[in-house]
Design an enzyme around this catalytic site. Structure first.
Site, PDB file in Angstrom:
ATOM      1  N   ASP A 148      67.302  15.647  79.401  1.00 58.57           N
ATOM      2  CA  ASP A 148      66.709  14.325  79.617  1.00 58.57           C
ATOM      3  C   ASP A 148      67.392  13.380  78.627  1.00 58.57           C
ATOM      4  OD1 ASP A 148      65.123  12.033  79.432  1.00 58.57           O
ATOM      5  OD2 ASP A 148      63.256  13.116  79.825  1.00 58.57           O
ATOM      6  N   LYS A 172      63.340   2.885  81.385  1.00 61.21           N
ATOM      7  CA  LYS A 172      63.580   2.575  79.981  1.00 61.21           C
ATOM      8  C   LYS A 172      64.906   1.803  79.844  1.00 61.21           C
ATOM      9  CE  LYS A 172      59.855   5.021  79.878  1.00 61.21           C
ATOM     10  NZ  LYS A 172      59.839   6.450  79.605  1.00 61.21           N
ATOM     11  N   ARG A 208      65.153   6.371 103.650  1.00 57.35           N
ATOM     12  CA  ARG A 208      64.752   7.493 102.797  1.00 57.35           C
ATOM     13  C   ARG A 208      65.964   8.370 102.497  1.00 57.35           C
ATOM     14  NH1 ARG A 208      63.054  12.004 104.984  1.00 57.35           N
ATOM     15  NH2 ARG A 208      61.776  11.015 106.582  1.00 57.35           N
ATOM     16  N   TYR A 246      58.941  15.042  76.215  1.00 62.54           N
ATOM     17  CA  TYR A 246      58.105  13.950  76.709  1.00 62.54           C
ATOM     18  C   TYR A 246      56.786  14.579  77.195  1.00 62.54           C
ATOM     19  CZ  TYR A 246      56.685  10.002  79.603  1.00 62.54           C
ATOM     20  OH  TYR A 246      56.005   8.970  80.159  1.00 62.54           O
TER      21      TYR A 246
HETATM   22  C1  LIG Z   1      59.291   7.591  80.204  1.00 61.27           C
HETATM   23  C2  LIG Z   1      59.958   8.926  80.082  1.00 61.27           C
HETATM   24  C3  LIG Z   1      59.877   9.876  81.100  1.00 61.27           C
HETATM   25  C4  LIG Z   1      59.072   9.642  82.359  1.00 61.27           C
HETATM   26  O1  LIG Z   1      59.627   8.632  83.131  1.00 61.27           O
HETATM   27  P1  LIG Z   1      58.766   7.682  84.115  1.00 61.27           P
HETATM   28  O2  LIG Z   1      59.783   6.729  84.618  1.00 61.27           O
HETATM   29  O3  LIG Z   1      57.676   7.062  83.301  1.00 61.27           O
HETATM   30  O4  LIG Z   1      58.218   8.585  85.162  1.00 61.27           O
HETATM   31  C5  LIG Z   1      60.538  11.072  80.934  1.00 61.27           C
HETATM   32  N1  LIG Z   1      61.239  11.344  79.817  1.00 61.27           N
HETATM   33  C6  LIG Z   1      61.330  10.464  78.804  1.00 61.27           C
HETATM   34  C7  LIG Z   1      62.116  10.820  77.581  1.00 61.27           C
HETATM   35  C8  LIG Z   1      60.689   9.227  78.896  1.00 61.27           C
HETATM   36  O5  LIG Z   1      60.771   8.360  77.885  1.00 61.27           O
END
Ligand SMILES: *Cc1c(COP(=O)(O)O)cnc(C)c1O
Length: 412
Positions: free
Chosen positions: A190, A215, A64, A117
């Site tokens: 982000d 992604k 962890r 998001y």
């Molecule tokens: C998918 C996504 C998230 C969330 O991520 P997870 O891995 O699904 O928790 C946050 N910000 C953006 C821009 C995303 O495309």
């Protein structure tokens, strides 16, 4: 290792790899998968305090806290974003939550893009505002002046996303970094949609970057993960403490291994994603059944100049407005064979979705309208398949709409 003068493509393959490093005495050319939850200690007198255990020196205690496979990934992510520290989480959501939690306190004020998001927006509203007494102002950050006007003496954090989902709107990272700086607020971005290959917010003045590694970073739709990257020592310490102890959320070894593998081809994948997205955007822009196309690479995009300034490429995601109604959109989507109807973006396979009924369904109708998310707005995540096959598939979708509205032949 000095990574400052090595190219992105080189770092994507090699950063974090140590063939004769910890646990890979056999000389593995890729970081081995370390599944152990705990590690044998050299002796009873080993100092186990967090700040004295050094993963860079091959010191591990408990998975962890740190794990060799996750550590290899964190090393590479830091190198690719141009940051000093990276922390990998079990999802992008956990990464974003931990980044915000590491900065704000009850009574603080946060300024955030209104086009975030959908999950992040709900987190800010329902966890930070409702439960943790943090005041959040959502602004249209395409106008830098709106961000400036929203910042107060209480503002501790500015949270942005660019390009946004699903309308591909941009905000000016360097300009907002200056505003946040003047207000003594932490500025986070982000960077999921652009990936570090096309955009590096830390270089533009952001304090911290977060990703959904689910992604583009992983890129193969087979792992869920997230990351936080920063060069701010105090913030890194706080995020690391929350990753290891305060929240206890980290990316598992196997998922770390998958993202490490995916990252090696990030530059090539991003180039092909972009090639396909640009071709699709061009094709859609010339189509009579499409009223609007949103893609930063198009000259018609209202922020195309800003995209050229702060990005090294325009990415693989676009959205468009179909002429017609929601039933036309359904006919279009159901006719496709190459594009899979699914949420998520950034994998090697092309995905398509209807935000109003899928990713942005949790928002109220009024919130959707405010963000320009109509019932016929379609989002595309272009994969890395052959461009012509993708264009032919879209043609199939338009044919299905045309057939729907065509008068039924008399002799049928
Ligand atoms: C998918 C996504 C998230 C969330 O991520 P997870 O891995 O699904 O928790 C946050 N910000 C953006 C821009 C995303 O495309």
């Amino acid at each position: 290792m000095d990574e400052t003068d090595r190219a992105f493509e080189t770092l994507a393959v090699t950063a974090g790899e140590e063939p004769f490093g910890t646990g890979s005495e056999a000389g593995d050319v890729i970081s081995p998968l370390h599944l152990a939850s705990t590690f044998a200690l050299p002796g009873l007198d080993t100092d186990l305090s967090l700040e004295d255990v050094d993963p860079d020196a091959g010191e591990f205690v408990y998975s962890r806290l740190s794990n060799p496979t996750r550590h290899a990934l964190e090393t590479r992510l830091a190198a690719l974003e141009g940051g000093d520290h990276a922390m990998a989480f079990s999802s992008g959501t956990a990464a974003i939550f931990t980044a915000i939690l590491s900065v704000v306190e009850p009574g603080d004020h946060v300024v955030a893009f209104d086009d975030l998001y959908a999950g992040t927006r709900r987190m800010l509203e329902e966890v930070f505002e409702t439960r943790l007494d943090v005041d959040v102002t959502f602004v249209d950050a395409t106008e830098t002046t709106a961000v400036e006007a929203a910042v107060t003496d209480e503002t501790a954090f500015v949270w942005m996303e660019t390009p946004t989902n699903p309308r591909l709107e941009l905000c000016d990272i360097a300009a907002i970094a200056e505003i946040a700086d003047r207000a003594n607020a932490t500025f986070g971005v982000d960077n999921t949609f652009a990936s570090p290959y096309f955009q590096r917010p830390l270089e533009l003045g952001a304090d911290v970057v977060a990703h959904s590694a689910t992604k583009y970073l992983n890129g193969h739709s087979d792992a869920v993960g997230g990351a936080v990257i920063t060069s701010d020592e105090a913030l890194a310490e706080q995020v690391q403490f929350n990753q290891q102890v305060g929240v206890g959320d980290m990316l598992a070894p196997f998922d770390s291994y998958l993202v490490l593998r995916g990252l090696k081809t990030l530059p090539m994948r991003m180039r092909q994603h972009e090639r396909n997205a640009a071709a699709i955007a061009d094709y859609l822009e010339g189509h009579e059944a499409v009223t609007d196309v949103y893609y930063p690479g198009l000259e018609s995009h209202p922020q195309h100049d800003l995209a050229c300034e702060q990005m090294d490429g325009f990415g693989g995601i676009l959205s468009f407005e179909l002429a017609g109604d929601v039933d036309d959109a359904a006919s279009f989507l159901e006719a496709l064979k190459e594009f899979t109807l699914a949420v998520s973006v950034g994998g090697v396979e092309s995905l398509i979705e209807l935000p109003a009924g899928m990713t942005h369904e949790p928002l109220s109708q009024a919130e959707r309208e405010e963000l320009g998310i109509t019932d016929t707005l379609i989002r595309v995540s272009a994969g890395v398949e052959a461009t012509d096959d993708l264009l032919a598939d879209l043609e199939r979708g338009f044919d299905a709409i045309a057939q729907r509205s065509a008068p039924i032949a008399e002799d049928d």
